[in-house]
Design a protein around this motif. Structure first.
Motif, short mmCIF file in Angstrom:
data_model
loop_
_atom_site.label_atom_id
_atom_site.label_comp_id
_atom_site.label_asym_id
_atom_site.label_seq_id
_atom_site.Cartn_x
_atom_site.Cartn_y
_atom_site.Cartn_z
N TRP A 8 0.82 -1.21 0.00
CA TRP A 8 0.00 0.00 0.00
C TRP A 8 0.85 1.26 0.00
CZ3 TRP A 8 -3.12 -1.51 4.95
CH2 TRP A 8 -4.03 -2.54 4.65
N MET B 35 -3.32 5.65 0.47
CA MET B 35 -4.25 4.85 -0.33
C MET B 35 -5.70 5.09 0.05
SD MET B 35 -4.21 1.00 1.26
CE MET B 35 -5.17 0.45 -0.11
N ALA C 167 -3.28 4.19 4.56
CA ALA C 167 -2.85 2.83 4.89
C ALA C 167 -3.10 2.54 6.36
CB ALA C 167 -1.37 2.66 4.54
#
Length: 161
Positions: A35, A39, A53
């Motif tokens: 990630w 994200m 994340a």
């Protein structure tokens, strides 16, 4: 030098397999390894967004704690990459299963779309965004307790920011 599109597809499919292994082991580490920090995930449960994340890791940790025998598997159907632009699109199918609060087996499945970004410093592809759409079956009444726990965890995270 090889085909950059094919190399990207192989790398993204391998990352997805490692993520699936993390789900099987109920270990957020191998999942989060792929990630980007900022994200964005659109959840299949309620269509809500999890941004970052850290928030997504907390949501998964809570899900593993509140749903017995939870298992999610994502199967890529198509990966299209533009290594020159540093972006790739992944389309696939996902399946999830768990036991509800009464011990009854539950499950959902659907389609997903993901955006990957190429990290120039490491040549790794990392997830920037995922969208999960449930297709079958409709949510059951017993999903409510797990959904409430996930919502509560998100509220706690929001208050910490």
């Amino acid at each position: 030098m090889g085909d950059p599109q094919a190399a990207a597809s192989v790398a993204i499919r391998a990352a997805r397999e490692e993520s699936n292994s993390g789900f099987a082991a109920h270990d957020v580490g191998p999942i989060a390894l792929h990630w980007l920090p900022g994200m964005l995930v659109t959840q299949a449960t309620l269509g809500e967004h999890t941004v970052s994340a850290a928030a997504n890791a907390a949501m998964l940790t809570e899900m593993f704690a509140t749903r017995d025998r939870v298992l999610y598997c994502r199967t890529p159907v198509r990966v299209q990459a533009s290594p020159q632009l540093g972006m790739a699109a992944e389309e696939g199918r996902w399946e999830g299963s768990w036991l509800d609060a009464n011990g009854a087996s539950q499950g959902k499945s659907g389609v997903y779309f993901a955006q990957w970004r190429l990290q120039l410093d490491s040549a790794r592809w990392l997830l920037n965004a995922e969208v999960f759409i449930p297709v079958a079956p409709a949510p059951s009444a017993n999903d409510a307790a797990a959904e409430a726990a996930i919502r509560d965890a998100r509220c706690v995270l929001s208050n910490l920011r």
